[in-house]
Design an enzyme around this catalytic site. Structure first.
Site, PDB file in Angstrom:
ATOM      1  CE  LYS A 279      -4.487  -0.961   2.094  1.00 19.69           C
ATOM      2  NZ  LYS A 279      -5.358  -0.746   3.266  1.00 19.69           N
ATOM      3  CD  GLU A 365     -20.155  -5.143   6.765  1.00 22.46           C
ATOM      4  OE1 GLU A 365     -19.443  -4.278   6.213  1.00 22.46           O
ATOM      5  OE2 GLU A 365     -20.208  -6.333   6.377  1.00 22.46           O
ATOM      6  NE  ARG A 393     -22.085  -5.890   2.653  1.00 21.84           N
ATOM      7  CZ  ARG A 393     -20.879  -6.146   2.157  1.00 21.84           C
ATOM      8  NH1 ARG A 393     -19.831  -5.486   2.606  1.00 21.84           N
ATOM      9  NH2 ARG A 393     -20.712  -7.071   1.236  1.00 21.84           N
TER      10      ARG A 393
END
Length: 623
Positions: A279, A365, A393
């Protein structure tokens, strides 16, 4: 930098005309262009810098858009956008009427599937691959998923199904959380090229066919292969799911990427390529702190310093952060939970001060909500900090595991209403509609930052499920009291007295509505509670005023205004009602003030809507 190669690329067709020796130079130009562009526009930063070489390799090897690339979440899709004809539009990224920060089917034929939420890529790509097989097409389909997105159950459900279908699908795991480990080097890259080659595959399959005639030897050979690959590659799990696992390989080594992708493109059945990327690669500040540079505002390219917000007013997210720490100090039962959104949901300070009472469950979630239910069933007091769009979700878990059992779980619902640059995939426009139909639940909507703090305390002390929903914005400048005080449940608050018109306001549009009410000489009620409603105040307004106007930053259909309509109907009140809120459409990205004005929820829009409605009433009312 001179973008001599990048400026030649309007489509991947032109990219594929370049000799391979030019691709490292193209990667350098593309990475520099990303840094230059995002320093002005902001956006998802570190993840995009990490996939430059991978994106180039994918478009170079595969015949896009005929071959399908499905990017998971879309945080890493900017290089893809630049190489597919949108380079000159990158200055409009995430702006009103500009290009989206995520892949979007209506934006480009190269965006084969719209994303924004995590862990959907393998499911969608498998659907595409099977559709192609059903239609007799020979398209290649590739899903690119990150290691964070791989933590979600949906990703593993799709992987499990893929292995069972024996479909031609390539899944690429973009692993950017670990550093490039020693096994990602010459040996690992060599083995990846070898294991993905046609020669190895032919020998492997031929040997299996022969050894099947000798079952004992066949089983020994199978186990030996697994153990040998397991010595250099962590792929046993994916092999067991039915994939041919290759990797890990260095995701910044273009020659290895190209060779491996070329080889795997020709293989039959489910294929899994493990790629290690870094990253923030190419920008030292992002390399050193990729979390800080995951999503950025405009920044200085030399120092990496982002533009400071010139305000001492806290955000609503900061209000939650402060409240969590204060309440945790008073009540040992408080547990903080987030589904992989520690920074975004304001749990950093809480996680540092109370590490044993903090749980980041990953991009899960559904699990976060049922996990909270389990904690609550044993007497603890969980607080689930979650974005409105992500709570969608876990709707079944919210109903079945929390509300049905009437468990005391507090939902701190951030990013309610319009979210601005992230657009339709991240807007929290529906939570009042999907929450208020659930029995037992207490629903609160603060008008300011102090009220938000009071509502957290109210919900925490409530004996059943509760929700506080608040926007991604700064407060309105109201002093925040340090006390942990509660509000009387279901009681609204008179904020202005006027004539003829009564505004019933839910949430932070109260300030805007008060400004409109000044010009209309209207009464304004801060409703504060969506469930239960202050029925007494509603009936009083119906008896005293000619028009009731409800205002909310939620879709009108099924929202808080609908609750007012139902209340008036139940009590046989015929007072005209005007419901103002978000329209029955997905609102695209842009500055929130622009979007609110577009939806008629600025001061001028509210005044205009009320005056037009009064004119309509006059035209149909008898003299």
């Amino acid at each position: 930098m001179n973008y001599s190669l990048l400026e030649k690329i309007q489509t991947p067709v032109q990219l594929r005309q370049l000799p391979e020796r030019d691709l490292p130079r193209l990667a350098q130009e593309l990475r520099h262009f990303l840094i230059e562009t995002l320093s002005r526009t902001g956006g998802h930063f570190a993840s995009n810098l990490g996939v430059v070489e991978l994106t180039i390799a994918l478009h170079y090897v595969f015949n896009t858009p005929e071959d399908r690339l499905v990017w998971d979440v879309g945080h890493q899709s900017y290089p893809h956008k630049i190489l597919t004809g949108r380079r000159e539009k990158m200055s409009t990224l995430r702006q009103y009427q500009g290009i989206s920060g995520f892949p979007k089917r209506t934006e480009s034929p190269y965006d084969s599937f719209g994303v924004g939420h995590s862990s959907t890529s393998v499911s969608a790509a498998l659907g595409m691959a099977i559709a192609n097989r059903q239609l007799g097409l020979n398209r290649k389909v590739v899903a690119i998923i990150g290691d964070g997105a791989m933590t979600a159950g949906m990703a593993f459900e799709a992987l499990n199904h893929t292995g069972d279908t024996n479909t031609n699908l390539l899944v690429i795991l973009n692993d950017n959380e670990m550093s490039i480990s020693p096994n990602v080097g010459g040996l690992s890259n060599y083995l990846a090229r070898l294991l993905s080659s046609q020669l190895y595959t032919s020998v492997r399959e031929g040997g299996k066919h022969l050894l099947r005639r000798i079952p004992t030897v066949h089983e020994l050979a199978r186990r030996t292969e697994e153990h040998m690959k397991g010595m250099v590659a962590p792929g046993t799990l994916f092999e067991e799911l039915g994939f041919n696992y290759i990797g890990p390989i260095d995701g910044h080594d273009l020659p290895t990427l190209l060779t491996t992708l070329h080889n795997m493109k020709a293989l039959e059945g489910p294929q899994f390529l493990h790629v290690i990327t870094q990253k923030g690669k190419g920008f030292s500040h992002a390399e050193a702190n990729p979390c800080t540079y995951h999503g950025v505002s405009a920044f200085d390219r030399q120092t990496g310093k982002m533009a400071a917000q010139n305000t001492t007013i806290p955000t609503y997210t900061q209000i939650l952060s402060d409240w969590l720490c204060d309440m945790a100090a008073q009540d040992q039962r408080l547990i903080g939970i987030t589904p992989a959104m520690r920074e975004g949901s304001g749990l950093v300070e809480f996680s540092n001060r109370y590490p044993t009472r903090y749980f980041d469950v990953g991009i899960a979630e559904q699990h976060s909500v049922t996990f909270a239910a389990g904690l609550a069933s044993e007497g603890l007091k969980p607080v689930v900090a979650i974005y409105s769009t992500f709570l969608q979700r876990a709707y079944d878990q919210l109903i079945h595991d929390v509300a049905l059992q009437n468990l005391p779980v507090l939902f701190a619902i951030d990013r309610a209403g319009l979210v601005g640059p992230d657009g339709a995939t991240h807007s929290g426009n529906f939570d009042l509609a999907y929450l208020r139909c659930i029995p037992h639940i207490l629903i609160m909507v603060p008008a300011d930052e102090n009220e938000c703090r009071q509502m957290f305390t109210t919900g925490f002390n409530y004996p059943g499920p509760s929700a506080v929903r608040y926007p991604r914005r700064y407060g309105v400048g109201i002093p925040v009291e340090p006390q942990l005080t509660t509000l009387p449940i279901g009681k609204a608050q008179l904020r202005r007295e006027g004539h003829q018109i009564a505004f019933l306001v839910f949430g932070t549009l109260l300030t805007t509505t008060l400004a409109a009410a000044e010009q209309l000489d209207a009464t304004v009620i801060n409703m504060r509670f969506v469930k239960p409603l202050d029925v007494e105040v509603i009936l009083q307004m119906a008896n005293q005023y000619e028009l009731i106007v409800t205002v909310e930053e939620n879709v009108v259909m099924g929202g808080a205004g609908s609750a007012i309509n139902e209340c008036l109907q139940a009590h046989a009140k015929l007072t005209p009602v005007l419901n103002l809120g978000l329209p029955d459409q997905f609102v695209e990205q842009g500055d929130t003030s622009i979007l609110l004005a577009q939806c008629g929820l600025n001061t001028e829009g509210i005044i205009s809507a009320v005056r037009n409605h009064l004119d309509r009433l006059k035209s149909i009312m008898p003299n």
